[in-house]
Design a protein around this motif. Sequence first.
Motif, PDB file in Angstrom:
ATOM      1  N   GLN A 140       0.826  -1.212   0.000  1.00  0.00           N
ATOM      2  CA  GLN A 140       0.000   0.000   0.000  1.00  0.00           C
ATOM      3  C   GLN A 140       0.860   1.261   0.000  1.00  0.00           C
ATOM      4  O   GLN A 140       0.608   2.198  -0.755  1.00  0.00           O
ATOM      5  N   ILE A 141       1.889   1.265   0.854  1.00  0.00           N
ATOM      6  CA  ILE A 141       2.745   2.444   0.970  1.00  0.00           C
ATOM      7  C   ILE A 141       3.546   2.668  -0.312  1.00  0.00           C
ATOM      8  O   ILE A 141       3.706   3.808  -0.773  1.00  0.00           O
ATOM      9  N   LYS A 142       4.036   1.596  -0.916  1.00  0.00           N
ATOM     10  CA  LYS A 142       4.819   1.748  -2.140  1.00  0.00           C
ATOM     11  C   LYS A 142       3.950   2.305  -3.263  1.00  0.00           C
ATOM     12  O   LYS A 142       4.400   3.136  -4.060  1.00  0.00           O
ATOM     13  N   GLN A 143       2.708   1.871  -3.315  1.00  0.00           N
ATOM     14  CA  GLN A 143       1.804   2.364  -4.349  1.00  0.00           C
ATOM     15  C   GLN A 143       1.400   3.810  -4.085  1.00  0.00           C
ATOM     16  O   GLN A 143       1.217   4.594  -5.017  1.00  0.00           O
ATOM     17  N   LEU A 203      -2.200   6.836   5.313  1.00  0.00           N
ATOM     18  CA  LEU A 203      -3.406   6.612   4.518  1.00  0.00           C
ATOM     19  C   LEU A 203      -4.598   7.409   5.036  1.00  0.00           C
ATOM     20  O   LEU A 203      -5.593   7.560   4.332  1.00  0.00           O
ATOM     21  N   GLY A 204      -4.484   7.924   6.245  1.00  0.00           N
ATOM     22  CA  GLY A 204      -5.566   8.724   6.801  1.00  0.00           C
ATOM     23  C   GLY A 204      -5.579  10.159   6.307  1.00  0.00           C
ATOM     24  O   GLY A 204      -6.502  10.911   6.627  1.00  0.00           O
ATOM     25  N   SER A 254      -5.477  13.098   3.144  1.00  0.00           N
ATOM     26  CA  SER A 254      -5.982  13.253   1.776  1.00  0.00           C
ATOM     27  C   SER A 254      -4.957  13.891   0.837  1.00  0.00           C
ATOM     28  O   SER A 254      -4.902  13.566  -0.343  1.00  0.00           O
ATOM     29  N   ASP A 255      -4.136  14.786   1.373  1.00  0.00           N
ATOM     30  CA  ASP A 255      -3.138  15.466   0.555  1.00  0.00           C
ATOM     31  C   ASP A 255      -1.891  14.586   0.397  1.00  0.00           C
ATOM     32  O   ASP A 255      -1.395  14.014   1.381  1.00  0.00           O
ATOM     33  N   PRO A 256      -1.356  14.432  -0.828  1.00  0.00           N
ATOM     34  CA  PRO A 256      -0.180  13.584  -1.046  1.00  0.00           C
ATOM     35  C   PRO A 256       1.017  13.978  -0.184  1.00  0.00           C
ATOM     36  O   PRO A 256       1.730  13.101   0.332  1.00  0.00           O
ATOM     37  N   ALA A 257       1.251  15.271  -0.026  1.00  0.00           N
ATOM     38  CA  ALA A 257       2.375  15.716   0.797  1.00  0.00           C
ATOM     39  C   ALA A 257       2.174  15.328   2.261  1.00  0.00           C
ATOM     40  O   ALA A 257       3.123  14.940   2.956  1.00  0.00           O
ATOM     41  N   GLU A 258       0.942  15.414   2.732  1.00  0.00           N
ATOM     42  CA  GLU A 258       0.652  15.045   4.112  1.00  0.00           C
ATOM     43  C   GLU A 258       0.735  13.533   4.313  1.00  0.00           C
ATOM     44  O   GLU A 258       1.091  13.064   5.396  1.00  0.00           O
ATOM     45  N   LYS A 259       0.402  12.775   3.283  1.00  0.00           N
ATOM     46  CA  LYS A 259       0.556  11.320   3.360  1.00  0.00           C
ATOM     47  C   LYS A 259       2.011  10.953   3.610  1.00  0.00           C
ATOM     48  O   LYS A 259       2.327  10.120   4.467  1.00  0.00           O
ATOM     49  N   ARG A 260       2.904  11.595   2.860  1.00  0.00           N
ATOM     50  CA  ARG A 260       4.330  11.326   3.016  1.00  0.00           C
ATOM     51  C   ARG A 260       4.833  11.811   4.380  1.00  0.00           C
ATOM     52  O   ARG A 260       5.577  11.098   5.066  1.00  0.00           O
ATOM     53  N   ARG A 261       4.410  13.001   4.775  1.00  0.00           N
ATOM     54  CA  ARG A 261       4.831  13.547   6.071  1.00  0.00           C
ATOM     55  C   ARG A 261       4.319  12.685   7.221  1.00  0.00           C
ATOM     56  O   ARG A 261       5.028  12.434   8.186  1.00  0.00           O
ATOM     57  N   GLY A 262       3.069  12.241   7.102  1.00  0.00           N
ATOM     58  CA  GLY A 262       2.506  11.391   8.145  1.00  0.00           C
ATOM     59  C   GLY A 262       3.246  10.081   8.284  1.00  0.00           C
ATOM     60  O   GLY A 262       3.493   9.602   9.393  1.00  0.00           O
TER      61      GLY A 262
END
Length: 229
Positions: A76-79, A104-105, A107-115
Amino acid sequence: MGLSIAFATGLYGISFGALSIAAGLNLWQTVALSALMFTGGSQFAFIGVISGAGAPSAAFSAASLLGIRNAVYGMQIKQTLRPLGRHVPWMAQVTIDESTAVSLGQSDPAEKRRGFFTAGVGVYVLWNLFTLVGALLGERMGDPAAWGLDGAAVAAFIGLLWPRLKSVEPIMIAIAAAILTALAVPVTSPGLPILLTAGCAAIYAVATGRRAPAATEHGDLESVEEERA
């Protein structure tokens, strides 16, 4: 969110460190388990078998069974994050329940990476630090549950899950998963209930995912026919 989850989960490392020493592992074995295995459920399963006089092979099997879910998280993370090849090894090390859930919680791609980075690296550092603290304290701290450490991770996951229950479907899925897990716990081995529930959720996701494109295609055909008419 990532930092709060990291702190709550990291504190639970005290419990693991103390229980590992009580199970008969020494300080360095305990520290190595957290640094190398680094998945709380598998670590607790490992020392649980060891403390019950189980064979090392049985302890390894139990830990591996619980660790299967991390492989799913990794896909999931790699995708989702599309990491560069040189980052994959260390990102795989910090791909756990908490880092995946926080990422995954968002919505913003940058926040996904930061999270992902905040929760993953934060948990790794604090989990290993508090594992060392728990191992040094050993049995002197008494039952870790008396300090409320056994509920920290559970509370963290409820906090992550709650904001996502915004419609009927996720609420019904959460209720069904809770019921299935509760029914499976008394009749299956440790680690199997969560895998069984995850498997059912995956089947549901695949089934609904196939129906959605079919419905969309059917709707598109109807639109074309209407335009022709």
